[in-house]
Motif scaffolding. Structure first.
Motif, PDB file in Angstrom:
ATOM      1  N   SER A  16       0.824  -1.203   0.000  1.00 34.12           N
ATOM      2  CA  SER A  16       0.000   0.000   0.000  1.00 34.12           C
ATOM      3  C   SER A  16       0.858   1.252   0.000  1.00 34.12           C
ATOM      4  CB  SER A  16      -0.943  -0.006   1.208  1.00 34.12           C
ATOM      5  OG  SER A  16      -0.219  -0.026   2.415  1.00 34.12           O
ATOM      6  N   PHE A  17       1.969   1.231   0.735  1.00 35.12           N
ATOM      7  CA  PHE A  17       2.807   2.431   0.758  1.00 35.12           C
ATOM      8  C   PHE A  17       3.385   2.712  -0.621  1.00 35.12           C
ATOM      9  CE2 PHE A  17       6.953   4.439   1.092  1.00 35.12           C
ATOM     10  CZ  PHE A  17       6.533   5.668   1.573  1.00 35.12           C
ATOM     11  N   ASN A  18       3.804   1.694  -1.332  1.00 35.09           N
ATOM     12  CA  ASN A  18       4.353   1.924  -2.661  1.00 35.09           C
ATOM     13  C   ASN A  18       3.323   2.603  -3.561  1.00 35.09           C
ATOM     14  OD1 ASN A  18       6.838   0.883  -2.094  1.00 35.09           O
ATOM     15  ND2 ASN A  18       6.318  -1.193  -2.719  1.00 35.09           N
ATOM     16  N   LEU A  19       2.061   2.268  -3.376  1.00 30.83           N
ATOM     17  CA  LEU A  19       1.025   2.886  -4.199  1.00 30.83           C
ATOM     18  C   LEU A  19       0.841   4.362  -3.847  1.00 30.83           C
ATOM     19  CD1 LEU A  19      -1.673   0.092  -4.316  1.00 30.83           C
ATOM     20  CD2 LEU A  19       0.311   0.444  -5.766  1.00 30.83           C
ATOM     21  N   PHE A  20       1.052   4.723  -2.594  1.00 31.78           N
ATOM     22  CA  PHE A  20       0.905   6.119  -2.226  1.00 31.78           C
ATOM     23  C   PHE A  20       1.908   6.983  -2.984  1.00 31.78           C
ATOM     24  CE2 PHE A  20      -2.157   4.900   0.471  1.00 31.78           C
ATOM     25  CZ  PHE A  20      -1.850   4.580   1.787  1.00 31.78           C
ATOM     26  N   ALA A  21       3.013   6.418  -3.351  1.00 34.80           N
ATOM     27  CA  ALA A  21       4.102   7.206  -3.912  1.00 34.80           C
ATOM     28  C   ALA A  21       3.954   7.435  -5.410  1.00 34.80           C
ATOM     29  CB  ALA A  21       5.429   6.527  -3.616  1.00 34.80           C
ATOM     30  N   GLN A  22       2.967   6.822  -6.041  1.00 32.14           N
ATOM     31  CA  GLN A  22       2.873   6.989  -7.487  1.00 32.14           C
ATOM     32  C   GLN A  22       1.421   6.876  -7.941  1.00 32.14           C
ATOM     33  OE1 GLN A  22       5.348   3.848  -8.915  1.00 32.14           O
ATOM     34  NE2 GLN A  22       3.894   2.241  -8.428  1.00 32.14           N
ATOM     35  N   SER A  23       1.106   7.560  -9.038  1.00 33.05           N
ATOM     36  CA  SER A  23      -0.239   7.483  -9.596  1.00 33.05           C
ATOM     37  C   SER A  23      -0.365   6.259 -10.480  1.00 33.05           C
ATOM     38  CB  SER A  23      -0.525   8.750 -10.411  1.00 33.05           C
ATOM     39  OG  SER A  23      -0.435   9.892  -9.592  1.00 33.05           O
ATOM     40  N   LYS A  24      -1.617   5.785 -10.614  1.00 31.29           N
ATOM     41  CA  LYS A  24      -1.883   4.586 -11.413  1.00 31.29           C
ATOM     42  C   LYS A  24      -2.715   4.947 -12.627  1.00 31.29           C
ATOM     43  CE  LYS A  24      -2.211   1.168  -7.672  1.00 31.29           C
ATOM     44  NZ  LYS A  24      -3.122   0.170  -7.083  1.00 31.29           N
ATOM     45  N   PRO A  25      -2.497   4.265 -13.744  1.00 32.57           N
ATOM     46  CA  PRO A  25      -3.397   4.447 -14.883  1.00 32.57           C
ATOM     47  C   PRO A  25      -4.767   3.854 -14.577  1.00 32.57           C
ATOM     48  CG  PRO A  25      -1.792   2.724 -15.336  1.00 32.57           C
ATOM     49  CD  PRO A  25      -1.383   3.358 -14.047  1.00 32.57           C
ATOM     50  N   SER A  26      -5.764   4.336 -15.289  1.00 30.80           N
ATOM     51  CA  SER A  26      -7.153   3.932 -15.022  1.00 30.80           C
ATOM     52  C   SER A  26      -7.362   2.430 -15.183  1.00 30.80           C
ATOM     53  CB  SER A  26      -8.106   4.689 -15.953  1.00 30.80           C
ATOM     54  OG  SER A  26      -8.084   6.060 -15.700  1.00 30.80           O
ATOM     55  N   SER A  27      -6.692   1.835 -16.152  1.00 24.61           N
ATOM     56  CA  SER A  27      -6.896   0.397 -16.378  1.00 24.61           C
ATOM     57  C   SER A  27      -6.438  -0.408 -15.169  1.00 24.61           C
ATOM     58  CB  SER A  27      -6.143  -0.060 -17.631  1.00 24.61           C
ATOM     59  OG  SER A  27      -4.744   0.100 -17.480  1.00 24.61           O
ATOM     60  N   ILE A  28      -5.360   0.026 -14.518  1.00 26.11           N
ATOM     61  CA  ILE A  28      -4.874  -0.680 -13.336  1.00 26.11           C
ATOM     62  C   ILE A  28      -5.840  -0.484 -12.170  1.00 26.11           C
ATOM     63  CG2 ILE A  28      -2.981  -0.885 -11.680  1.00 26.11           C
ATOM     64  CD1 ILE A  28      -2.222  -1.866 -14.428  1.00 26.11           C
ATOM     65  N   ILE A  29      -6.352   0.741 -12.029  1.00 24.65           N
ATOM     66  CA  ILE A  29      -7.323   0.985 -10.956  1.00 24.65           C
ATOM     67  C   ILE A  29      -8.567   0.126 -11.179  1.00 24.65           C
ATOM     68  CG2 ILE A  29      -8.771   2.723  -9.843  1.00 24.65           C
ATOM     69  CD1 ILE A  29      -6.697   4.831 -10.683  1.00 24.65           C
ATOM     70  N   TYR A  30      -9.020   0.029 -12.433  1.00 19.07           N
ATOM     71  CA  TYR A  30     -10.187  -0.803 -12.734  1.00 19.07           C
ATOM     72  C   TYR A  30      -9.890  -2.266 -12.407  1.00 19.07           C
ATOM     73  CZ  TYR A  30     -14.087  -2.775 -15.407  1.00 19.07           C
ATOM     74  OH  TYR A  30     -15.223  -3.450 -15.796  1.00 19.07           O
ATOM     75  N   HIS A  31      -8.696  -2.706 -12.739  1.00 19.44           N
ATOM     76  CA  HIS A  31      -8.270  -4.067 -12.402  1.00 19.44           C
ATOM     77  C   HIS A  31      -8.309  -4.270 -10.883  1.00 19.44           C
ATOM     78  CE1 HIS A  31      -5.930  -7.793 -12.552  1.00 19.44           C
ATOM     79  NE2 HIS A  31      -5.091  -7.264 -11.689  1.00 19.44           N
ATOM     80  N   ASP A  32      -7.840  -3.279 -10.129  1.00 24.01           N
ATOM     81  CA  ASP A  32      -7.879  -3.378  -8.667  1.00 24.01           C
ATOM     82  C   ASP A  32      -9.316  -3.426  -8.161  1.00 24.01           C
ATOM     83  OD1 ASP A  32      -5.129  -3.308  -8.624  1.00 24.01           O
ATOM     84  OD2 ASP A  32      -4.988  -1.177  -8.087  1.00 24.01           O
ATOM     85  N   LEU A  33     -10.219  -2.725  -8.850  1.00 28.45           N
ATOM     86  CA  LEU A  33     -11.632  -2.762  -8.469  1.00 28.45           C
ATOM     87  C   LEU A  33     -12.208  -4.156  -8.684  1.00 28.45           C
ATOM     88  CD1 LEU A  33     -14.203  -1.282  -7.581  1.00 28.45           C
ATOM     89  CD2 LEU A  33     -14.534  -0.579  -9.967  1.00 28.45           C
ATOM     90  N   LEU A  34     -11.829  -4.809  -9.770  1.00 29.21           N
ATOM     91  CA  LEU A  34     -12.286  -6.185  -9.994  1.00 29.21           C
ATOM     92  C   LEU A  34     -11.749  -7.117  -8.913  1.00 29.21           C
ATOM     93  CD1 LEU A  34     -11.841  -6.482 -13.880  1.00 29.21           C
ATOM     94  CD2 LEU A  34     -13.945  -5.981 -12.600  1.00 29.21           C
ATOM     95  N   ARG A  35     -10.517  -6.899  -8.478  1.00 27.87           N
ATOM     96  CA  ARG A  35      -9.954  -7.713  -7.393  1.00 27.87           C
ATOM     97  C   ARG A  35     -10.670  -7.414  -6.075  1.00 27.87           C
ATOM     98  NH1 ARG A  35      -3.709  -8.585  -6.803  1.00 27.87           N
ATOM     99  NH2 ARG A  35      -4.632 -10.257  -5.553  1.00 27.87           N
ATOM    100  N   PHE A  36     -11.082  -6.154  -5.887  1.00 28.83           N
ATOM    101  CA  PHE A  36     -11.832  -5.802  -4.683  1.00 28.83           C
ATOM    102  C   PHE A  36     -13.170  -6.534  -4.658  1.00 28.83           C
ATOM    103  CE2 PHE A  36     -15.087  -3.095  -2.719  1.00 28.83           C
ATOM    104  CZ  PHE A  36     -14.561  -2.952  -1.444  1.00 28.83           C
TER     105      PHE A  36
END
Length: 821
Positions: A16-36
């Motif tokens: 989670s900390f590594n994610l705080f340090a950088q922005s994500k493209p929308s496709s990756i965020i959508y992928h994370d939503l599917l995992r959620f």
């Protein structure tokens, strides 16, 4: 029931900390939503770093969207190292962080048990002679109960003799724990913190050595299509797997992706029958919550309406999910993790970036440091910043961040003198045989400590509160690599280091120990060192040099005698007010992992032997890395490290003996190209000693003056019987070898022994593991022209740094062949 916050935090913090340090493209965020959206969980079990099937983990995490964790029983401490000379616990530290990098790549998470990797074993019986089976079974049961997997997949099966004994043992423990984790009468002390858990099924990740798995008739199995392309990630699962496996750089596991279709099979071991997939009959956990149906509808709506071009427009739907999730009363581990996940998704769609930084990497306990918090929200959604707190600081920000206008706050932190230093938790206590001394259940499973110093930033978005954990990080710009972030590290106020790990009381050896006491804060006058384990008349402090400009005191100690052949000596520094310091700071630095720090006790192996040595000049050709040169210098030899330009006969003849380091013919192409120069050196009277290499990749087959091959044979039991030809010159000249010299060896006798050797070689040793065929290939010796040549798979790289007396005597005899001619 007590919570598992420390356990959960350390499992999730780094990702989670590594994610705080950088922005994500929308496709990756959508992928994370599917995992959620998905709630199924898989536990993958094996013995070592690099045992795991990264392709299957990548597929399960990114195609099935499952939560996948890899339980490695060990940290790989007993393995070999292709990139440096770190072995033992240092190698375990490297491989721990290589696994974390691998999991960051393939989407899994990482667990460990308390087991120490004590080296190769050939069957489970030998393994459990070293490991406390009941303790490790408790560890596996604890992790199953805490993580609550729906299915378990073992990398290996339970058939002894088909692979490494640790491998088979991992499967045996997993199968036993599969049932016992559900029994409240088994390890009932764990139930204060967790509850019994029955996974639905347990499998093994079926394979055939050297070929495709062929299912046997009557076996129940499932095939995963693991070579497919994921359009959201823009890559195949095979490529993710190759990138993940390449993180195991210390093991030389750089990998190239398979192109095209790929299959992976799992074979049923126990559990309920299934018909379509291994997840048959496993219900979504959302159904366990009172408002679970509402949450599922809200997730589906968010997925259907997801705005890829303007991701901040998804905040409203994600806040609906957060309100529903926070509003239910279930406090199960998986629910807490989902609450953290939805918080992260909200921050990700807003493009939030936050840093908690310091301008120095290392500080000492008791120091005051200057830090800075920086928070940026590129979106138009306002974020209210409240308090930023930890156990040792409290800051009120009272600011609003939006529209790409950063908010920053610089402040001082006074670190208490008794604040914990950055020692990896599994190294804090002594080993209990081959089990790390961890008594706290909460520290069984997590891979690493978490941040040395961190804070919790309270954020408010509309009516919702989001806690954001931030680790204090050393950030700087490198002129080659650009921005670099390293973990902030705390060390003791006083550091005590020794200039050698072994001191030999033998004629001609260096009998002086230099003790370097350095002060992180102000210079301390009036302190002294104390030496534990010797009488006052067995040592003498020869010199004390106070260097106030460099904030250090240098002590020179002469050792006069010892009442044992090998004895461990402790050196403490005592301040005038009675505080004792006895730790040395050790650093491990490679670019593919974070900078690592750990602390060793300031102890010395004092070895007293009656040996003949010549103190001759030795040329040492490095290989993959070892500490043998330092030991030879302690014995009184003059050692020069040879580089590529030195590999010519007229330079080699400056030395009576030339020694080739471990795996040199696996990693040094220039050495392989100049074997003829080495052989000419021997022919003209030189003494050449070549230490072990692996059979593949071998850069040349011509390793000696006469042919031989390298096998995979090894003797893994360090106290296994040895037959010795005492008439051989290596056993007589200049020091007489006895059977006692084969006592007290560490980890193993040797590895990658020779085979198919030419009759010109003599073989003075016969070694074998219990129940195994004997091998005479541990050491080859021959005369060639005017000189002598030795090739040996004996583990000198472990034995000599450990100060094993008999091994030291044997190696001296190998060297002294160069003085006898």
């Amino acid at each position: 029931m007590k919570n598992l916050n420390w356990w959960l935090f350390n499992l999730c913090f780094f990702a989670s900390f590594n994610l705080f340090a950088q922005s994500k493209p929308s496709s990756i965020i959508y992928h994370d939503l599917l995992r959620f959206q998905e709630t199924k969980r898989v536990l993958y079990v094996a013995a070592h770093p690099d045992d795991e099937n990264t392709r299957l983990i990548a597929y399960l995490a990114n195609a099935e969207h499952a939560e996948v964790a890899y339980l490695s029983l060990t940290r790989g401490d007993g393995g070999q190292n292709l990139i440096g000379k770190e072995l033992g616990i240092e190698l375990g530290l490297i491989r721990t962080h290589e696994l974390l990098r691998a999991r960051e790549t393939d989407g899994g998470r990482q667990f460990f048990s308390r087991a120490l990797d004590f080296g190769f074993s050939k069957n489970p019986d030998e393994t459990f002679n070293n490991w406390d089976r009941e303790k490790l079974l408790s560890d596996v049961v604890w992790i199953i109960r805490s993580y609550q997997p729906d299915i378990i997949i073992n990398r290996f099966n339970t058939i002894p003799g088909t692979t490494h004994g640790h491998h088979t043992s991992s499967a045996l423990l997993s199968v036993e724990a599969f049932s016992k984790a559900a029994d409240p009468n088994v390890f009932p002390e764990q139930l204060k913190y967790t509850q019994p858990w029955q996974a639905k099924r347990i499998f093994w990740n079926a394979y055939n050595w050297g070929g495709q798995y062929e299912p046997e008739e009557g076996k129940v199995y499932h095939r995963f299509m693991v070579g497919e392309f994921n359009p959201l990630l823009g890559t195949t699962y095979s490529q993710i797997a190759a990138d993940s496996r390449t993180m195991h750089k210390s093991q030389g596991f750089g990998s190239t992706s398979q192109i095209g279709r790929g299959n992976d099979f799992i074979e049923m071991v126990k559990g309920e029958a299934f018909y379509d997939t291994p997840f048959d009959g496993i219900s979504s956990r959302w159904g366990q919550l009172e408002n679970g149906n509402e949450i599922r509808k809200a997730i589906n709506k968010t997925i259907q309406e997801f705005d890829f071009l303007h991701p901040q427009n998804n905040v409203g739907n994600l806040l609906v999910i957060k309100r529903l999730l926070d509003g239910q009363g279930d406090s199960s581990n998986w629910v807490k993790e989902k609450q953290g996940d939805i918080n992260q998704l909200i921050l990700d769609v807003m493009g939030v970036k936050a840093e908690f930084i310091v301008r120095k990497e290392i500080a000492y306990t008791g120091e005051k440091i200057n830090v800075e918090l920086i928070f940026n929200n590129p979106s138009a959604f306002p974020v209210q910043l409240g308090t930023f707190v930890s156990g040792i600081f409290h800051q009120d920000l009272n600011a609003v961040a939006k529209d790409n206008e950063p908010v920053s706050k610089a402040f001082e932190i006074q670190i208490p003198r008794d604040y914990p230093i950055s020692q990896p938790f599994w190294l804090k206590n002594p080993l209990d045989n081959s089990i790390f001394g961890i008594d706290d259940l909460m520290k069984i499973g997590p891979p690493v400590n978490g941040a040395t110093l961190k804070g919790s930033l309270n954020l408010q978005i509309e009516d919702q509160s989001i806690p954001m954990e931030l680790a204090l990080t050393y950030k700087y710009n490198d002129q080659v690599d650009g921005e670099v972030n390293q973990p902030f590290t705390l060390v003791p106020e006083v550091n005590v280091s020794l200039d050698k790990a072994n001191l030999f009381l033998i004629p001609g050896a260096d009998d002086l120990l230099r003790v370097d006491v350095s002060f992180r804060d102000k210079f301390i006058k009036g302190g002294n060192i104390e030496i534990k384990g010797l009488d006052n008349d067995q040592y003498q402090i020869m010199n004390i040099l106070e260097d106030e400009r460099r904030n250090r005191v240098l002590y020179t100690v002469k050792f006069l005698d010892s009442d044992q052949e090998k004895k461990e000596i402790w050196i403490n520094y005592v301040t005038p007010d009675g505080r004792k310091f006895s730790q040395d700071t050790k650093r491990i630095i490679y670019k593919h992992i974070p900078n690592l720090t750990y602390f060793t006790n300031t102890t010395l192996n004092l070895v007293k032997m009656d040996l003949k040595t010549s103190g001759q000049q030795i040329g040492y050709i490095p290989g993959a890395g070892d500490d043998v040169p330092e030991v030879l210098r302690s014995l009184g030899y003059q050692v020069s490290i040879l580089d590529d330009a030195d590999l010519r006969k007229n330079r080699l003849t400056d030395f009576k003996t030339v020694i080739v380091g471990i795996r040199a013919f696996n990693v040094n192409q220039n050495l392989a190209n100049n074997v003829d120069q080495l052989m000419e050196y021997v022919k003209d009277g030189g003494n050449l000693i070549v230490q072990y290499n692996t059979a593949s990749p071998l850069l040349t087959r011509d390793l000696g003056p006469y042919p031989f091959s390298i096998s995979r044979d090894r003797v893994a039991v360090e106290d296994s019987p040895v037959k010795v030809d005492f008439s051989h010159p290596l056993l007589r000249i200049p020091n007489k070898i006895t059977m006692r010299d084969f006592d007290g060896w560490v980890q193993e006798r040797g590895l990658y022994f020779t085979s198919n050797w030419d009759p010109a070689y003599s073989t003075p040793f016969t070694m074998q593991d219990p129940g195994e065929n004997p091998s005479m290939g541990s050491l080859l010796f021959t005369q060639y022209g005017k000189g002598t040549y030795t090739y040996s798979g004996i583990s000198w790289f472990r034995l000599l740094p450990a100060g094993v007396p008999g091994a030291v005597k044997l190696f001296i005899n190998l060297i002294e062949q160069g003085s006898e001619r």
